[in-house]
Design a protein around this motif. Structure first.
Motif, mmCIF file in Angstrom:
data_model
loop_
_atom_site.group_PDB
_atom_site.id
_atom_site.type_symbol
_atom_site.label_atom_id
_atom_site.label_comp_id
_atom_site.label_asym_id
_atom_site.label_seq_id
_atom_site.Cartn_x
_atom_site.Cartn_y
_atom_site.Cartn_z
ATOM 1 N N TYR A 1 37.392 115.477 -23.473
ATOM 2 C CA TYR A 1 36.345 115.299 -22.456
ATOM 3 C C TYR A 1 35.488 114.075 -22.778
ATOM 4 O O TYR A 1 35.167 113.262 -21.893
ATOM 5 C CB TYR A 1 35.478 116.558 -22.387
ATOM 6 N N ASP A 2 35.114 113.919 -24.050
ATOM 7 C CA ASP A 2 34.303 112.767 -24.448
ATOM 8 C C ASP A 2 35.049 111.453 -24.222
ATOM 9 O O ASP A 2 34.432 110.440 -23.866
ATOM 10 C CB ASP A 2 33.908 112.895 -25.923
ATOM 11 N N ASP B 1 38.233 123.060 -18.023
ATOM 12 C CA ASP B 1 38.603 123.304 -19.418
ATOM 13 C C ASP B 1 38.852 124.794 -19.611
ATOM 14 O O ASP B 1 37.917 125.593 -19.647
ATOM 15 C CB ASP B 1 37.482 122.824 -20.352
ATOM 16 N N SER C 1 39.600 119.879 -27.098
ATOM 17 C CA SER C 1 39.416 119.675 -25.663
ATOM 18 C C SER C 1 38.087 118.979 -25.385
ATOM 19 O O SER C 1 37.972 118.185 -24.445
ATOM 20 C CB SER C 1 39.497 121.006 -24.923
ATOM 21 N N ARG C 2 37.071 119.274 -26.200
ATOM 22 C CA ARG C 2 35.785 118.580 -26.044
ATOM 23 C C ARG C 2 35.912 117.106 -26.423
ATOM 24 O O ARG C 2 35.258 116.242 -25.830
ATOM 25 C CB ARG C 2 34.705 119.277 -26.873
ATOM 26 N N GLU C 3 36.748 116.805 -27.412
ATOM 27 C CA GLU C 3 36.993 115.404 -27.755
ATOM 28 C C GLU C 3 37.685 114.669 -26.598
ATOM 29 O O GLU C 3 37.373 113.514 -26.311
ATOM 30 C CB GLU C 3 37.865 115.320 -29.015
#
Length: 339
Positions: free
Chosen positions: A21-22, A10, A17-19
């Motif tokens: 990843y989730d 990342d 970007s965290r979404e």
């Protein structure tokens, strides 16, 4: 390909970007096993086999999505096994497509806002969501497709070669003349030589089916009795072919070579590894003379589709007809050689 080892790189670090990843982490197909901070670390994950794929989120990804611009995400795949890489690509495409759809819906809802006396109201957006469904083999397990085909190939080799060796062995040992002067008739000798191998072929069918169910966990969706009945018809064809080879061979080596000359083209044209519909049209017509083609369709239909007699009667009829013709012709040649 049930659980893909995924590396994550990342370069954005933003909320979107965290979404993403989730979304990958919550998927049943992916398991994030490592995170990379540099290009060298991402390459090392793939080179060492620690990850089968790496997701690389470009810098400014969250800002691009917030500004309603196209965001860039790169998928790095280990392409040593092209089939595995294609499946991983399909899984990753599905996850990113779902994430992309959610982002678009969020942006559209943000634009479509109505206002009443009570305050702003979000307007519902009608949409169409496409879902992929795979029939008969939902998890795309390759063993569910290939193991039933292995049953066909093993039965072919065992019954064909044992029967081909039976008469030739008598010739090489010099006992054929002794059998010819006994009161045993040619038909009785033929039955005595073929029935034991028919029982061996039937035992192989039961053994391999048990291994497929117990060891490989292949689902048997159809009737076991139908599978056994089709196996008997197929064994009939292979016994006839083996008997014919034994009459044209003078040594066991010749019988072995004749068996392989028959098995290799029959195996290639059976649809075990290559779909028949992808073959050239003249070759497709040639496969209709191949007993392995019909038994392969029957075994896979019973195992995977749960097909019954109403679905498989053309293959059963073709197998029975070919078996009777092959056995009758081989028996006539066998009796003629003895006389």
């Amino acid at each position: 390909v049930e659980r893909v080892k995924l590396g994550w790189m990342d370069l954005d670090g933003g909320p979107v970007s965290r979404e993403l990843y989730d979304a990958f982490d919550a998927s049943r197909e992916f398991e994030v096993v490592a995170k990379a901070k540099t290009e060298q670390e991402a390459q090392a994950l793939v080179d060492r086999g620690e990850a089968q794929a790496v997701i690389r989120v470009a810098p400014g990804f969250s800002a691009d999505i917030a500004a309603q611009r196209q965001g860039q995400v790169q998928l790095l795949l280990d392409g040593a096994n092209s089939n595995t890489a294609a499946i991983i690509l399909s899984h990753a495409t599905g996850v990113t497509a779902g994430f992309n759809r959610r982002m678009l819906e969020r942006q559209q809802r943000a634009r479509l806002v109505d206002r009443t006396r009570e305050g702003p109201v979000l307007v519902r957006i009608p949409g169409v969501e496409a879902e992929r469904r795979v029939w008969f083999n939902p998890e795309l397990r390759s063993r569910n497709y290939f193991v039933p085909g292995v049953i066909v190939n093993v039965m072919t080799l065992v019954t064909l070669m044992l029967t081909a060796f039976s008469i030739v062995r008598e010739k090489e040992m010099g006992t054929m003349e002794q059998l010819m002067v006994t009161p045993v008739r040619p038909i009785e000798l033929m039955l005595g030589k073929t029935i034991p191998f028919a029982l061996v072929g039937l035992f192989d069918l039961l053994l391999l089916t048990g291994v497929a169910l117990a060891v490989f966990r292949i689902p048997l969706a159809g009737s076991f009795l139908l599978l056994v009945g089709a196996g008997v018809l197929f064994i009939l064809s292979m016994l006839g072919a083996g008997l014919f080879m034994s009459t044209i061979s003078h040594t066991q080596q010749q019988a072995m070579m004749a068996s392989f000359f028959f098995f290799q083209p029959a195996f290639t044209l059976s649809g075990f590894a290559f779909p028949i519909r992808n073959m050239p049209e003249p070759v497709q017509w040639l496969t209709y003379l191949n007993p392995l083609r019909y038994f392969m369709e029957i075994v896979r239909g019973v195992f995977l589709k749960g097909s019954g007699v109403a679905d498989l009667w053309p293959q059963l009829a073709a197998l029975a007809g070919m078996g009777v013709v092959i056995v009758v012709l081989s028996a006539r040649r066998f009796q003629k050689r003895l006389e």
